[in-house]
Design an enzyme around this catalytic site. Structure first.
Site: not given
Ligand code: SAM
Length: 213
Positions: A71, A120, A156, A194-195
């Site tokens: 992360e 994302d 989703d 998030y789910e």
């Molecule tokens: C939309 S959140 C989902 C978090 C978790 N997987 C969930 O489902 O609850 C996306 C996560 O990916 C991390 N993230 C995005 N791009 C990343 C990267 N290049 N390397 C590491 N983490 C990343 C973000 O900081 C964030 O915590």
């Protein structure tokens, strides 16, 4: 003092209190992660673990597997690592780092499994390369997986899911176990933060497995 500042101020001691579960120099572990987890059947990586509900639940539910969670946001990662510390988990480690640097952290063929959960979506076309299921990321994942290793992807977001299926095919993965209704599929599932939010909104969860040939 704002909540945000207080949170930042506590971040370092909170991380230090979980030091045993943090891998501060992941590049130094390249090719040797398994030595941290003697006797484990598989080595898995979770990319973008956020606050770590899935990480802790998966490590607890699959004690025969070692799991490394990545992360890039320390304020999220600290919550993830605290969950594992509170559960006394020994088959998990955490990296504060970026998916763009995966080749520095892991050797070719070192991993059995990669989880990408609710990455994302970067909906604009010109941002497509930033999606963690873009073919350029998938090519890196393929190189880090052993033959037969798998990427397990959940979202989703239907357009992102369709995109991921196309990208996985383009990156020469076999595509298995596609469902657009995970809850109704009977597939065992550990949910993410998030789910849980998306399920509460009534959004169906999509899941697929991409297998390296
Ligand atoms: C939309 S959140 C989902 C978090 C978790 N997987 C969930 O489902 O609850 C996306 C996560 O990916 C991390 N993230 C995005 N791009 C990343 C990267 N290049 N390397 C590491 N983490 C990343 C973000 O900081 C964030 O915590």
């Amino acid at each position: 003092m704002s909540v945000r500042m207080r949170k930042k101020k506590n971040l370092i001691p909170r991380l230090e209190a979980c030091e045993a579960l943090l891998e501060r120099e992941p590049a130094g572990r390249k090719g040797a992660w398994r030595a941290l987890f003697p006797g484990k059947e598989r080595l898995a990586l979770e990319i973008g673990c956020g606050k770590g509900k899935f990480t802790a639940g998966t490590a607890q539910g699959e004690p025969e597997q070692a799991l490394v969670a990545l992360e890039r946001v320390p304020e999220a990662l600290v919550m993830a690592v605290e969950k594992a510390r509170d559960l006394s988990l020994s088959n998990v480690r955490y990296i504060i780092g970026d998916a763009d640097d995966l080749r520095e952290y892991f050797a070719e063929g070192e991993l059995d499994r990669i989880y990408v959960n609710f990455c994302d979506p970067w909906p604009k076309k010109k941002q497509a390369k930033r999606r963690l299921v873009h073919r350029e990321y998938l090519a890196v994942y393929a190189s880090l997986l052993k033959p037969g290793g798998e990427v397990i992807f959940k979202t989703d977001n239907a357009p992102l899911f369709d995109f991921a299926l196309e990208e996985a095919a383009a990156a020469s993965f076999g595509i298995l176990g596609v469902t657009r209704d995970l809850a109704g599929s009977g597939i065992p599932n550990v949910t993410t933060e998030y789910e849980e939010k998306f399920m509460a909104l009534g959004n169906p969860i999509h899941r697929a497995v991409f297998r390296r040939g």
